[in-house]
Design an enzyme around this catalytic site. Structure first.
Site, short mmCIF file in Angstrom:
data_model
loop_
_atom_site.label_atom_id
_atom_site.label_comp_id
_atom_site.label_asym_id
_atom_site.label_seq_id
_atom_site.Cartn_x
_atom_site.Cartn_y
_atom_site.Cartn_z
N LYS A 28 -29.59 29.88 -8.33
CA LYS A 28 -29.73 29.56 -6.26
C LYS A 28 -30.66 29.06 -5.61
O LYS A 28 -29.88 28.01 -4.62
CB LYS A 28 -30.27 31.15 -5.50
CG LYS A 28 -29.93 31.55 -4.39
CD LYS A 28 -30.28 32.55 -3.50
CE LYS A 28 -30.10 34.14 -4.13
NZ LYS A 28 -30.47 34.55 -3.51
N SER A 29 -31.38 28.39 -5.92
CA SER A 29 -31.85 27.42 -5.42
C SER A 29 -31.10 25.70 -5.95
O SER A 29 -31.37 24.73 -4.72
CB SER A 29 -33.61 26.98 -6.68
OG SER A 29 -34.66 28.13 -6.02
N ARG A 33 -29.35 23.62 -2.55
CA ARG A 33 -29.65 22.04 -2.04
C ARG A 33 -28.13 21.30 -2.75
O ARG A 33 -29.03 20.63 -2.25
CB ARG A 33 -30.67 22.28 -3.48
CG ARG A 33 -32.25 22.35 -2.92
CD ARG A 33 -33.49 22.10 -4.18
NE ARG A 33 -34.47 22.49 -3.22
CZ ARG A 33 -34.85 24.17 -3.10
NH1 ARG A 33 -34.03 25.17 -3.78
NH2 ARG A 33 -35.93 24.79 -3.02
N ASP A 328 -40.75 35.19 -7.93
CA ASP A 328 -39.08 36.14 -7.43
C ASP A 328 -39.69 37.26 -8.93
O ASP A 328 -38.54 38.10 -9.02
CB ASP A 328 -38.28 34.83 -7.61
CG ASP A 328 -38.15 34.60 -6.53
OD1 ASP A 328 -38.63 35.23 -5.51
OD2 ASP A 328 -37.30 33.10 -6.22
N ARG A 359 -41.90 42.96 -0.97
CA ARG A 359 -42.46 43.20 -2.04
C ARG A 359 -43.14 43.78 -2.76
O ARG A 359 -43.51 44.18 -4.48
CB ARG A 359 -41.71 41.66 -3.14
CG ARG A 359 -40.39 41.44 -2.83
CD ARG A 359 -40.00 40.26 -3.32
NE ARG A 359 -38.45 40.16 -3.26
CZ ARG A 359 -37.99 39.02 -3.49
NH1 ARG A 359 -38.19 38.05 -4.36
NH2 ARG A 359 -36.47 39.14 -3.14
#
EC number: 2.5.1.19
Length: 445
Positions: A28-29, A33, A328, A359
């Site tokens: 996802k990162s 980007r 994460d 979290r």
């Protein structure tokens, strides 16, 4: 907003050994980007392996609204024709990032260097999350918050700087999002923009900026930190991007493979950037059978194949300095710790309190409702593992995809089924999670 008002509860129950080979979604990162830097580049950027979850798709829509041409050309294949640094157009409507803090915060940095005003918005979860620590350095560079909800939250209208100023900025906490926002804004500023981190955060933005042609120098800063200096006003050129499989998504089948007895699974093309592999280091310290092979690199990011087999785990102490490399993954690590023999102490988890939900509290609640002894001491999470998990609980996900997936992984090996109140948010990062786990043999339904 992108999220349906309808909840989708789901239960996971004790499964036979997991078997098979899988590729989890693209990182996802990197996906965020690639879309943003492709939009800031001149010419075409072809992206393969893009994560086609809601979060990333919302970033693509935002780049399109800012003037870039963003098109899907095939399965997980996309083309971006960029507008150049500081070339964004005034959007006609608010930019809706749904549940994505990464997409929103990075786009704020990119917009801060363009002479336009854009309104940033998202779903109820994103609207509740802090934005002040992102916009503070952007305002030092000449951008201005025109309006925002209470506490600097979304919806937030940001006016980009007409003449951005290069700054030297020390991040208050290890945060790739803060660093990235400053560097993306710094693309439009003359001279050198410098970010100093007391503790190094993920370096995906730095690697990809160089891939697109920016001049950037990274130096050590103190024992654990980094000093990143970016030369402003480059002409970024479109470049091909191969998105590796997301190590944060791989964490869920990886832990499932370790805690479900007799399992033997293979995960392919997983990114092994050393700033993202804290979970793998920790699971191996716990006795997890994780073999790595076929290492290769794309776009500056290393990738590898992992074979994971069912293992008897033991409790360990996870040092606070490892947190940035696995922030994460602590939720699913807590699940592994619950199945381990002995106590696992995870130190320095303050950053978990400012994610999609608190979290840290949500993780403790997930474990307690399923019969696991757990304690929060300051910013430390302490899990007392007894080799098995009673299960039988209903987990409140708080609109958080990682809580939902972690709880379902726990249910695959718990004595009694584990139910989550909503799985709809899993689509933001891992649309294929439930079907993939079923293909490997997981009992979900």
């Amino acid at each position: 907003m992108s999220h349906s008002d309808q909840t989708s509860p789901l239960a996971a129950r004790k499964s036979a050994a997991l078997r098979g080979t899988a590729r989890v979604p693209g990182d996802k990162s990197i996906s965020h980007r690639a879309l943003i830097l492709g939009a800031l580049a001149v010419g075409e950027t072809r992206i393969t392996g893009l994560l086609e979850g809601e979060d990333v798709l919302n970033t693509g829509k935002a780049m399109r609204a800012l003037g870039a041409r963003v098109e899907r050309t095939g399965d997980c294949a996309w083309s971006v024709h960029g507008v150049g640094v500081a070339g964004f157009a005034q959007p006609d409507a608010p930019l809706d990032f749904g549940n994505s803090g990464t997409g929103c915060r990075l786009a704020m940095g990119a917009v801060a260097g363009s002479p336009i005003t854009a309104t940033f918005d998202g779903d109820a979860s994103l609207r509740s999350r802090p934005m002040r620590r992102i916009v503070d350095p952007l305002e030092q560079m000449g951008a201005k918050v025109v309006s925002s909800a209470e506490g600097g939250r979304l919806p937030l209208a940001l006016a980009g700087a007409r003449d951005p100023l290069p700054i030297t900025y020390r991040t208050p906490v290890p945060s790739a999002q803060i660093k990235s926002a400053v560097l993306l804004a710094g693309l439009s500023a003359p001279g050198v923009t410098t970010v100093i981190e007391a503790e190094a955060s993920r370096d995906h933005t730095e690697l990809m900026l160089q891939h697109f042609g920016a001049t950037l120098v990274t130096e050590p800063e103190g024992k654990l930190g980094r000093k990143i200096s970016l030369t402003g006003q480059p002409e970024l050129r479109g470049a091909p991007v191969v998105v590796p499989a997301d190590p944060s998504s791989a964490a869920f089948p990886m832990v499932a493979g370790l805690v479900v007895p007799g399992s033997d699974i293979v995960l392919t093309d997983v990114m092994t950037n050393p700033l993202r592999t804290g979970l793998i280091t920790t699971l191996r310290e716990m006795g997890g059978a994780i073999e790595q092979s076929e290492t290769r690199g794309d776009t500056g990011e290393p990738m590898a194949q992992f074979r994971i087999r069912g293992s008897q785990l033991r409790g360990v102490e996870v040092p606070a300095e490892r947190a940035p490399s696995m922030i994460d993954e602590y939720l699913v690590l807590a699940v592994a710790a619950a199945f381990a023999e002995g106590t696992t102490i995870m130190r320095g988890l303050h950053e978990l309190r400012v994610k999609e939900s608190d979290r840290l509290e949500a993780t403790a609640a997930m474990l307690r409702v399923n019969g696991v002894e757990v304690e929060i001491a300051g910013d430390d999470l302490i899990v007392v593992g007894k080799g098995h998990v009673p299960g039988g609980g209903l987990v409140a996900t708080h609109m958080d995809h990682r809580i939902a997936m972690s709880a379902l992984v726990m249910g695959l090996a718990a004595d009694k089924p584990v139910t989550v109140d909503d799985t709809a948010f899993i689509a933001t990062s891992f649309p294929d999670f439930v079907p993939m786990m079923r293909r490997l043999g997981g009992e979900l339904g």
